[in-house]
Design an enzyme around this catalytic site. Structure first.
Site, PDB file in Angstrom:
ATOM      1  N   ASP A   8       0.860  -1.187   0.000  1.00 41.66           N
ATOM      2  CA  ASP A   8       0.000   0.000   0.000  1.00 41.66           C
ATOM      3  C   ASP A   8       0.896   1.237   0.000  1.00 41.66           C
ATOM      4  O   ASP A   8       1.749   1.369   0.877  1.00 41.66           O
ATOM      5  CB  ASP A   8      -0.881  -0.064   1.257  1.00 41.66           C
ATOM      6  CG  ASP A   8      -1.662   1.206   1.513  1.00 41.66           C
ATOM      7  OD1 ASP A   8      -1.816   2.011   0.572  1.00 41.66           O
ATOM      8  OD2 ASP A   8      -2.119   1.384   2.656  1.00 41.66           O
ATOM      9  N   ASN A  17      -0.389   4.531  -0.295  1.00 39.25           N
ATOM     10  CA  ASN A  17      -1.040   5.786   0.108  1.00 39.25           C
ATOM     11  C   ASN A  17      -1.805   5.692   1.429  1.00 39.25           C
ATOM     12  O   ASN A  17      -2.652   6.532   1.718  1.00 39.25           O
ATOM     13  CB  ASN A  17      -1.975   6.289  -1.012  1.00 39.25           C
ATOM     14  CG  ASN A  17      -3.067   5.264  -1.321  1.00 39.25           C
ATOM     15  OD1 ASN A  17      -3.083   4.190  -0.718  1.00 39.25           O
ATOM     16  ND2 ASN A  17      -3.962   5.590  -2.222  1.00 39.25           N
ATOM     17  N   ASP A  60      -4.156   3.779   2.555  1.00 36.82           N
ATOM     18  CA  ASP A  60      -5.594   3.495   2.658  1.00 36.82           C
ATOM     19  C   ASP A  60      -5.858   2.027   3.016  1.00 36.82           C
ATOM     20  O   ASP A  60      -6.994   1.555   2.966  1.00 36.82           O
ATOM     21  CB  ASP A  60      -6.337   3.869   1.357  1.00 36.82           C
ATOM     22  CG  ASP A  60      -5.892   3.020   0.173  1.00 36.82           C
ATOM     23  OD1 ASP A  60      -4.970   2.191   0.334  1.00 36.82           O
ATOM     24  OD2 ASP A  60      -6.465   3.178  -0.923  1.00 36.82           O
ATOM     25  N   ASP A  65      -1.542  -1.195  -3.922  1.00 35.36           N
ATOM     26  CA  ASP A  65      -1.790  -0.456  -5.162  1.00 35.36           C
ATOM     27  C   ASP A  65      -0.595  -0.544  -6.112  1.00 35.36           C
ATOM     28  O   ASP A  65       0.444  -1.101  -5.765  1.00 35.36           O
ATOM     29  CB  ASP A  65      -2.154   1.002  -4.847  1.00 35.36           C
ATOM     30  CG  ASP A  65      -1.181   1.599  -3.842  1.00 35.36           C
ATOM     31  OD1 ASP A  65       0.037   1.433  -4.049  1.00 35.36           O
ATOM     32  OD2 ASP A  65      -1.627   2.193  -2.835  1.00 35.36           O
ATOM     33  N   ASP A 108      -3.938 -10.528 -15.523  1.00 35.76           N
ATOM     34  CA  ASP A 108      -5.008 -11.504 -15.390  1.00 35.76           C
ATOM     35  C   ASP A 108      -6.085 -11.164 -16.416  1.00 35.76           C
ATOM     36  O   ASP A 108      -6.426  -9.996 -16.606  1.00 35.76           O
ATOM     37  CB  ASP A 108      -5.602 -11.425 -13.977  1.00 35.76           C
ATOM     38  CG  ASP A 108      -5.807 -12.800 -13.378  1.00 35.76           C
ATOM     39  OD1 ASP A 108      -6.557 -13.588 -13.981  1.00 35.76           O
ATOM     40  OD2 ASP A 108      -5.236 -13.072 -12.311  1.00 35.76           O
ATOM     41  N   ASP A 114      -8.101 -16.578 -16.493  1.00 31.20           N
ATOM     42  CA  ASP A 114      -8.950 -17.094 -15.427  1.00 31.20           C
ATOM     43  C   ASP A 114      -9.958 -18.123 -15.957  1.00 31.20           C
ATOM     44  O   ASP A 114     -10.624 -17.859 -16.973  1.00 31.20           O
ATOM     45  CB  ASP A 114      -9.705 -15.899 -14.813  1.00 31.20           C
ATOM     46  CG  ASP A 114     -10.404 -16.246 -13.531  1.00 31.20           C
ATOM     47  OD1 ASP A 114      -9.717 -16.494 -12.538  1.00 31.20           O
ATOM     48  OD2 ASP A 114     -11.654 -16.260 -13.524  1.00 31.20           O
ATOM     49  N   GLU A 172      -5.950 -20.996 -16.719  1.00 33.79           N
ATOM     50  CA  GLU A 172      -6.389 -21.728 -15.524  1.00 33.79           C
ATOM     51  C   GLU A 172      -7.469 -22.732 -15.941  1.00 33.79           C
ATOM     52  O   GLU A 172      -8.425 -22.364 -16.619  1.00 33.79           O
ATOM     53  CB  GLU A 172      -6.950 -20.735 -14.507  1.00 33.79           C
ATOM     54  CG  GLU A 172      -7.209 -21.372 -13.163  1.00 33.79           C
ATOM     55  CD  GLU A 172      -8.157 -20.563 -12.297  1.00 33.79           C
ATOM     56  OE1 GLU A 172      -8.060 -20.681 -11.077  1.00 33.79           O
ATOM     57  OE2 GLU A 172      -9.019 -19.833 -12.841  1.00 33.79           O
ATOM     58  N   HIS A 183      -3.333 -17.363  -4.887  1.00 35.51           N
ATOM     59  CA  HIS A 183      -4.295 -16.606  -4.076  1.00 35.51           C
ATOM     60  C   HIS A 183      -5.569 -17.398  -3.771  1.00 35.51           C
ATOM     61  O   HIS A 183      -6.418 -16.924  -3.025  1.00 35.51           O
ATOM     62  CB  HIS A 183      -4.661 -15.305  -4.808  1.00 35.51           C
ATOM     63  CG  HIS A 183      -5.398 -15.575  -6.089  1.00 35.51           C
ATOM     64  ND1 HIS A 183      -4.802 -16.191  -7.176  1.00 35.51           N
ATOM     65  CD2 HIS A 183      -6.672 -15.339  -6.457  1.00 35.51           C
ATOM     66  CE1 HIS A 183      -5.687 -16.323  -8.139  1.00 35.51           C
ATOM     67  NE2 HIS A 183      -6.839 -15.812  -7.736  1.00 35.51           N
ATOM     68  N   ASP A 184      -5.730 -18.579  -4.380  1.00 33.57           N
ATOM     69  CA  ASP A 184      -6.922 -19.397  -4.133  1.00 33.57           C
ATOM     70  C   ASP A 184      -6.632 -20.596  -3.234  1.00 33.57           C
ATOM     71  O   ASP A 184      -7.540 -21.376  -2.947  1.00 33.57           O
ATOM     72  CB  ASP A 184      -7.469 -19.945  -5.465  1.00 33.57           C
ATOM     73  CG  ASP A 184      -8.074 -18.850  -6.320  1.00 33.57           C
ATOM     74  OD1 ASP A 184      -8.560 -17.851  -5.767  1.00 33.57           O
ATOM     75  OD2 ASP A 184      -8.042 -18.993  -7.560  1.00 33.57           O
TER      76      ASP A 184
HETATM   77  C1  NOJ Z   1     -10.323 -18.254 -10.386  1.00 32.80           C
HETATM   78  C2  NOJ Z   1      -9.682 -17.146  -9.629  1.00 32.80           C
HETATM   79  O1  NOJ Z   1      -8.341 -17.469  -9.410  1.00 32.80           O
HETATM   80  C3  NOJ Z   1     -10.471 -16.982  -8.355  1.00 32.80           C
HETATM   81  O2  NOJ Z   1      -9.844 -16.138  -7.438  1.00 32.80           O
HETATM   82  C4  NOJ Z   1     -11.849 -16.491  -8.736  1.00 32.80           C
HETATM   83  O3  NOJ Z   1     -12.657 -16.439  -7.578  1.00 32.80           O
HETATM   84  C5  NOJ Z   1     -12.513 -17.413  -9.753  1.00 32.80           C
HETATM   85  N1  NOJ Z   1     -11.629 -17.828 -10.795  1.00 32.80           N
HETATM   86  C6  NOJ Z   1     -13.657 -16.715 -10.422  1.00 32.80           C
HETATM   87  O4  NOJ Z   1     -13.152 -15.702 -11.248  1.00 32.80           O
END
Ligand code: NOJ
Length: 602
Positions: free
Chosen positions: A39, A41, A43, A47, A116, A223, A291, A364-365
């Site tokens: 971050d 700034n 908040d 960013d 992405d 994605d 993906e 991140h998932d």
């Molecule tokens: C895969 C993404 O990596 C995930 O974070 C997202 O929730 C789903 N696709 C839907 O876009």
């Protein structure tokens, strides 16, 4: 070749079946989750200027490509995977000028930027969807609109066109009052699926992709790209529509899953090929990675085979689902190295002659692999982070590092539901605890602590200060999600100059990918395929062979038979043949201590 110098491995790789001149074949990709990275700034939200301020850190680590999770205009119900405007930057992340500056500054340092691309669905706030709510608009057919089930009052329970459930809970159909019809959304109701059958949709998407490529980006991470083509019958109907048959899959609590009809549909190859021509023909130096949850392994081999002109790599899910009962993330089963190895072996094999693998354990998932499969206790964290890093990075393919993995960051270990932010985690709690009374709150909290996506989304730990250096210590706003308290010990400032840190180990792994042809391109072969604790394999290229052996357990165990034989066949153990190891030294007495592993020329 000179150690430390980046080599071109195009020729080595070409003989092993990858795309001609694949610069990405010995590249390492680093995933940035912008809202949690830096971050600038105050908040409480990461960013683009924050990313720019950390480019020297990333260049210092040695990675080649930065993949940015979405920074486009978005209502952020799914943290940016719900895009309302593909060609503008969300003000929370900055401006288009910031984006251009990031591209310039990254390129100056030899770093590529991959964006992405979320085009299976948009946000329901996208102009296309808004327009599509009017049956007379030219966008009327841009999404999957369907009337209510015959004999049912639209908008009433049971009137949905079929029984599909969304991956984020509830029905996969939402009724729109204005249009008087339902729209399909495999994810949240605010993420309507685009209708790729409509050529105008595809044209608009390719145009937008070209616009980004012309702006100077270096490719896309796509994605859920395997979901863009759906199985419709000759009348254009989806399975189960108006009462027809939906192929059976494990029932999802009253709902069937859209998986069979919406993954790897009949036109996927055609769409990917069309996209390749429309966007990438005549361009160089880019990469694409798609993906593809649930796609069959054979299809990975096909789609990434350059001969077919589709994608360079795909993210497969088999190896992050083997420890889930019935593929249900929320029903974890204990880690057994055999489960991981079996699937990784299949994933490696399918691209051994043509095509190419992406290598990842974390993103991140997923919860952090270190907490999931390794041991994040004080005593074992560093060793098991290195062991898992070594294991992954010695496979054949392009490795992906998720932000903080190179520091040995751990799961969040949240204890209160209020600490979670992720729509998927919050919905599953509501569904299984509040609505279905299927599990107790305590059980669900335990599962979330193990599996929630928020485990990977806590702020990057830059230093030991109040907000870990993610946001200024005197900022008036707290970070959007809590900083892990262990940042006092686990942070970049402490690790960068420490030769024994997880960071320094990753830096060396990246260097090996760049400088060692066997690591970059060598054939992969399993050794001791059934050992209970040690995951071992060889990599060979030309006359050279590396033995990789990693003890994925907290016990001291013997080096398994075949691996030991390979070691013995190369004579007395010799430091000069050791490429890298978790402890920095050779194995002692034919044994591997907890989370120890090595790579040795045999
Ligand atoms: C895969 C993404 O990596 C995930 O974070 C997202 O929730 C789903 N696709 C839907 O876009």
């Amino acid at each position: 070749m000179v150690d430390g110098q980046r080599m071109t491995i195009a020729d080595d790789v070409r003989t092993n079946g990858a795309t001609p001149n694949p610069w990405w074949a010995n590249a390492v990709v680093y995933q940035i989750y912008p809202r949690s990275f830096q971050d600038s700034n105050g908040d409480g939200f990461g960013d683009i200027q924050g990313i720019i301020s950390r480019l020297d850190y990333l260049a210092g680590l040695g990675v080649d490509v930065l993949w940015l999770s979405p920074v486009y205009v978005s209502p952020q119900v799914d943290n940016g995977y719900d895009i309302a405007d593909y060609q503008n930057i969300d003000p929370r992340f900055g401006t288009m000028d910031d984006m251009d500056e990031l591209l310039r500054e990254a390129h100056k340092r030899g770093l590529k930027i991959v964006m992405d691309l979320v085009v299976n669905h948009t946000s329901d706030e996208h102009a296309w969807f808004r327009a599509s709510r009017d049956k007379n608009d030219e966008h009327a057919d841009w999404y999957w609109w369907r009337p209510a089930r015959k004999g049912h009052e639209p908008g009433t329970p049971g009137a949905e066109p079929n029984k599909w459930g969304s991956y984020f809970g509830g029905s996969a159909w939402t009724y729109d009052q204005k249009r008087g019809e339902y729209y399909l959304h495999q994810y949240s109701a605010k993420q309507p699926d685009l209708n790729w059958e409509n050529p105008k949709v595809r044209k608009a998407i390719y145009k937008m992709m070209n616009w980004w490529m012309d702006r100077g980006i270096d490719g896309f991470r796509m994605d859920v790209i395997a979901e863009i083509s759906k199985r419709v019958d000759s009348n254009g109907k989806l399975p189960g529509e108006q009462g027809g048959h939906i192929p059976d899959l494990p029932a999802n609590h009253g709902y069937s899953t859209p998986f069979l009809a919406c993954t790897d549909g009949p036109r996927l190859d055609e769409f990917l090929r069309e996209m390749r021509h429309a966007v990438f023909d005549g361009r160089e130096g880019y990469m694409t990675v798609g993906e593809a949850p649930g796609i069959r392994l054979k299809r990975d081999g096909y789609i990434t085979d350059p001969v077919h002109g589709e994608l360079d790599m795909m993210f497969l899910f088999n190896h992050v689902l083997f420890d889930c009962k019935n593929y249900d993330t929320w029903t974890p089963v204990p880690f057994k190295v055999d489960g991981l190895r079996k699937i990784m072996a299949k994933e490696q094999k399918v691209v051994s002659k043509a095509g190419w693998a992406s290598l990842y354990f974390s993103n991140h998932d997923q919860p952090r692999a270190l907490s999931r499969w390794g041991d994040d206790s004080e005593a074992m964290r560093v060793k098991s982070a290195k062991a898992l890093g070594l294991l992954l990075h010695m496979h054949r393919g392009t490795p992906y590092i998720y932000e903080g993995e190179e520091l040995g960051m751990t799961n969040a270990h949240f204890t209160q539901l209020e600490q979670y932010r992720d729509i998927q985690s919050l919905n599953i709690y509501k569904e299984r605890v509040d609505e279905q009374h299927r599990v107790s709150p305590e059980e669900m909290m335990d599962v979330l602590a193990k599996r929630s996506r928020d485990n990977a989304r806590t702020p990057m730990q830059w230093d030991g200060g109040k907000y870990a250096g993610f946001t200024a210590a005197d900022a008036s706003v707290e970070p959007w999600i809590a900083v892990n308290p262990n940042h006092d010990v686990i942070n970049a400032e402490a690790e960068v100059g420490d030769p024994d840190s997880v960071y320094s180990f990753y830096k060396r792994l990246i260097e090996l990918r760049h400088t060692n042809a066997v690591v970059a391109a060598g054939d992969w072969k399993l050794v001791d395929a059934h050992d209970e604790h040690v995951y071992a394999f060889t990599r060979s290229l030309g006359g050279e062979k590396l033995l990789v052996a990693v003890n994925c357990s907290g016990q001291t165990v013997p080096i398994p038979r075949q691996a030991a034989k390979l070691l013995a066949s190369s004579g007395k153990l010799d430091e000069g043949r050791l490429l890298i190891s978790v402890t920095g030294s050779l194995p002692v007495n034919g044994q591997l201590g907890p989370w120890e592993g090595f790579v040795y020329y045999v």
